[in-house]
Design a protein around this motif. Structure first.
Motif, short mmCIF file in Angstrom:
data_model
loop_
_atom_site.label_atom_id
_atom_site.label_comp_id
_atom_site.label_asym_id
_atom_site.label_seq_id
_atom_site.Cartn_x
_atom_site.Cartn_y
_atom_site.Cartn_z
N MET A 86 0.83 -1.25 -0.03
CA MET A 86 0.17 -0.15 -0.03
C MET A 86 0.92 1.35 -0.13
O MET A 86 1.91 1.16 0.49
CB MET A 86 -0.85 -0.05 1.24
N VAL A 87 0.36 2.35 -0.58
CA VAL A 87 1.19 3.68 -0.67
C VAL A 87 0.31 4.78 0.01
O VAL A 87 -0.74 4.56 0.74
CB VAL A 87 1.43 4.09 -1.94
N VAL A 88 0.96 5.83 0.65
CA VAL A 88 0.29 6.90 1.03
C VAL A 88 0.25 8.10 0.36
O VAL A 88 1.53 8.85 0.10
CB VAL A 88 1.30 7.30 2.52
N PRO A 89 -0.70 8.09 -0.62
CA PRO A 89 -0.80 9.38 -1.56
C PRO A 89 -0.75 10.73 -0.96
O PRO A 89 -0.27 11.69 -1.60
CB PRO A 89 -1.78 8.77 -2.54
N MET A 90 -1.35 10.84 -0.08
CA MET A 90 -1.83 12.14 0.50
C MET A 90 -1.69 12.07 1.97
O MET A 90 -2.11 10.88 2.77
CB MET A 90 -3.12 12.47 0.16
N ALA A 91 -1.26 13.17 2.68
CA ALA A 91 -1.50 13.30 4.13
C ALA A 91 -2.27 14.85 4.63
O ALA A 91 -2.27 15.72 3.59
CB ALA A 91 0.09 13.24 4.85
N GLY A 132 6.02 8.92 2.37
CA GLY A 132 5.88 9.28 0.74
C GLY A 132 4.60 10.14 0.15
O GLY A 132 4.62 10.13 -1.15
N ALA A 133 4.10 10.85 1.14
CA ALA A 133 2.90 11.41 0.43
C ALA A 133 3.35 12.49 -0.59
O ALA A 133 4.36 13.31 -0.24
CB ALA A 133 2.08 12.10 1.62
N THR A 134 2.60 12.90 -1.65
CA THR A 134 3.13 13.72 -2.52
C THR A 134 2.16 15.03 -2.66
O THR A 134 2.29 15.76 -3.39
CB THR A 134 3.41 13.35 -3.89
N THR A 135 0.85 14.74 -1.82
CA THR A 135 -0.26 15.62 -2.05
C THR A 135 -0.47 15.88 -0.59
O THR A 135 -0.34 14.98 0.46
CB THR A 135 -1.67 14.95 -2.58
N TYR A 136 -0.34 17.11 -0.11
CA TYR A 136 -0.92 17.60 1.04
C TYR A 136 -2.22 18.37 1.34
O TYR A 136 -2.26 19.40 0.66
CB TYR A 136 0.16 18.28 1.88
N VAL A 171 8.22 23.67 2.36
CA VAL A 171 8.19 22.59 1.51
C VAL A 171 9.38 22.48 0.57
O VAL A 171 9.93 21.89 0.29
CB VAL A 171 6.82 22.17 0.61
N ARG A 172 9.33 23.79 0.00
CA ARG A 172 10.47 24.26 -0.86
C ARG A 172 11.91 24.07 -0.36
O ARG A 172 12.83 23.47 -0.83
CB ARG A 172 10.51 25.53 -1.61
N SER A 173 11.96 24.49 0.98
CA SER A 173 13.43 24.63 1.84
C SER A 173 13.63 23.18 2.01
O SER A 173 14.93 22.89 2.07
CB SER A 173 13.11 25.58 2.66
N ASP A 177 9.08 16.64 -2.40
CA ASP A 177 7.94 16.44 -3.64
C ASP A 177 6.79 16.27 -3.36
O ASP A 177 6.21 15.46 -3.23
CB ASP A 177 8.53 15.30 -4.41
N MET A 178 6.13 17.62 -2.96
CA MET A 178 4.72 17.59 -2.52
C MET A 178 3.93 18.83 -3.00
O MET A 178 4.75 20.07 -3.22
CB MET A 178 5.04 17.67 -0.99
N ARG A 179 2.76 18.70 -3.40
CA ARG A 179 1.92 19.86 -3.80
C ARG A 179 0.79 20.06 -2.77
O ARG A 179 0.47 18.87 -2.01
CB ARG A 179 1.30 19.59 -5.10
#
Ligand code: GCO
Ligand code: MN
Ligand code: MN
Length: 391
Positions: A86-91, A132-136, A171-173, A177-179
């Motif tokens: 299973m993956v964690v796409p979002m948090a 591993g979430a890439t969407t917040y 997030v940038r600093s 890899d997150m939007r």
């Protein structure tokens, strides 16, 4: 038993720990189900064919946990994810349960609460990134009011902007890899929430310092609570390149926040939504933000989860059936032919003085245009017959 409606990982279905773990508490009654161990939720969801699992920081790590407890919980959860594929796409962050957030988090009038909300969110972003979430997701929670006697709602929007700008830089600093995906809701738990609809959020995003990092997480129930058409909202988000995530569930307009099983109340609209999503190239998670009826025990929870995914897949197949139906295709082709028969000047190829001048002189047979019927009754009936299973 498995059939063509059995979900596969490639369908990208995800659930929140808080959805299948919902204990059935409501304003009138105590929990009816025991809390669910996140590791158990991961195993069961994987068995049912889900691909991803999402969480608020405190769904996984309790508010009071020590750093050692946090590390143990995260280690065991990571192991469960890898054991069950299973993956964690979002948090996301819980900025609404603790009493400190009684008057909001990022929009609280109390500067110390606003700063604490930022601290909690940075830590939760770290946790999401670690898994591993890439969407917040940012759902306002308590960003709203019952009375506007004190805080100017415009100031609340400014505070919210400061927070999102700050967190984009964070997030940038960190090089994550997150939007960000903002989730509007019109009301509940507050009397009114700020930035209540997809349209409000889209306008807000354009005022941010990094608008390219920020999109939407629209929810079926939320636009429906406001009496709006969710399919239109999602279509506008897609058109703007801002559909970063989606919360699927169901809701009757004018009721409390119901979070019902996907497709269970408004099947026609849900069908049109699935048709839109599948035809749009949207490649993100199909996330269910819903929960089982309070009448259910754990068996009922899994029946609920299975039902959400099956209904989505049934609508996906029905959408193909509708689009491939010879009568539907014929009708649409006839409509298109007439719709596209105009070849004079118009807005499509952009403005020029010459086009504008030509358009001002263009002769139209307005009476014939006005007399034309659209045949939508026939088309919609075909849609209903596909949906009702007689075609
Ligand atoms: C609600 C919201 C939440 C959010 C969740 C993720 O109505 O309570 O939909 O379920 O989606 O907090 O941010
Ligand atoms: Mn909701
Ligand atoms: Mn939601």
């Amino acid at each position: 038993m498995s059939d063509q409606y059995t979900p596969q990982k490639s369908d990208k279905f995800s659930f929140g720990l808080w959805t299948v773990g919902n204990v059935g508490r409501d304003p009138f009654g105590d929990p009816v189900r025991p809390p669910m161990d996140p590791v158990h939720a991961v195993r069961k969801l994987s068995e049912l064919g889900a691909w991803g699992v999402n969480f608020h920081d405190n769904d996984l790590v309790p508010f009071e946990a020590s750093p050692q407890e946090r590390d143990r919980i995260v280690r065991e959860f990571k192991q469960a994810l890898s054991d069950h594929g299973m993956v964690v796409p979002m948090a996301t962050t819980n900025l609404f349960t603790h009493p400190v957030f009684r008057d909001g988090a990022f929009t609280s009038s109390d500067a110390s609460v606003r700063a604490f909300a930022l601290q909690k969110t940075m830590r939760a972003i770290d946790l999401g990134a670690e898994l591993g979430a890439t969407t917040y997701v940012f759902w306002g929670g308590r960003e709203g009011s019952e009375t506007d006697a004190y805080r100017n709602p415009g100031d609340a929007v400014k505070y919210f902007r400061d927070a999102i700008n700050f967190l984009c830089e964070y997030v940038r600093s960190q090089g994550y890899d997150m939007r960000f995906a903002l989730e509007p809701k019109p009301n509940e738990p507050r009397g009114d929430l700020y930035l209540p609809t997809v349209g409000h959020m889209l306008a807000f995003i354009s005022t941010l310092e990094h608008p390219e990092m920020v999109g939407l997480n629209p929810e079926f129930a939320h636009e429906t609570m406001a009496g709006l058409n969710f399919v239109h909202a999602v279509a506008q988000a897609i058109e703007a390149g801002k559909l970063f995530h989606i919360d699927l569930n169901d809701q009757v307009m004018g009721r409390y926040d119901q979070d019902f099983r996907f497709g269970s109340e408004n099947p026609k609209r849900a069908f049109l939504l699935v048709r839109l999503l599948e035809g749009s190239g949207y490649d993100g998670p199909r996330h269910f933000d819903a929960h089982a009826y309070r009448t259910e025990d754990e068996e009922g929870v899994w029946a609920f989860a299975r039902g959400c995914m099956r209904t989505y897949l049934i609508f996906r197949e029905k959408a193909r059936k509708f689009d491939d139906d010879p009568e539907v295709r014929g009708l649409i082709a006839e409509l298109r032919k007439q719709d596209e028969s105009y070849s004079g000047p118009d807005a499509h190829s952009g403005y020029s003085d010459q086009t504008a001048g030509a358009l001002k002189e263009q002769e139209f047979d307005v009476a014939a245009m006005a007399a034309r019927g659209r045949r939508y009754e026939e088309l919609d009936q075909l849609l209903m017959e596909v949906l009702l299973g007689v075609r």
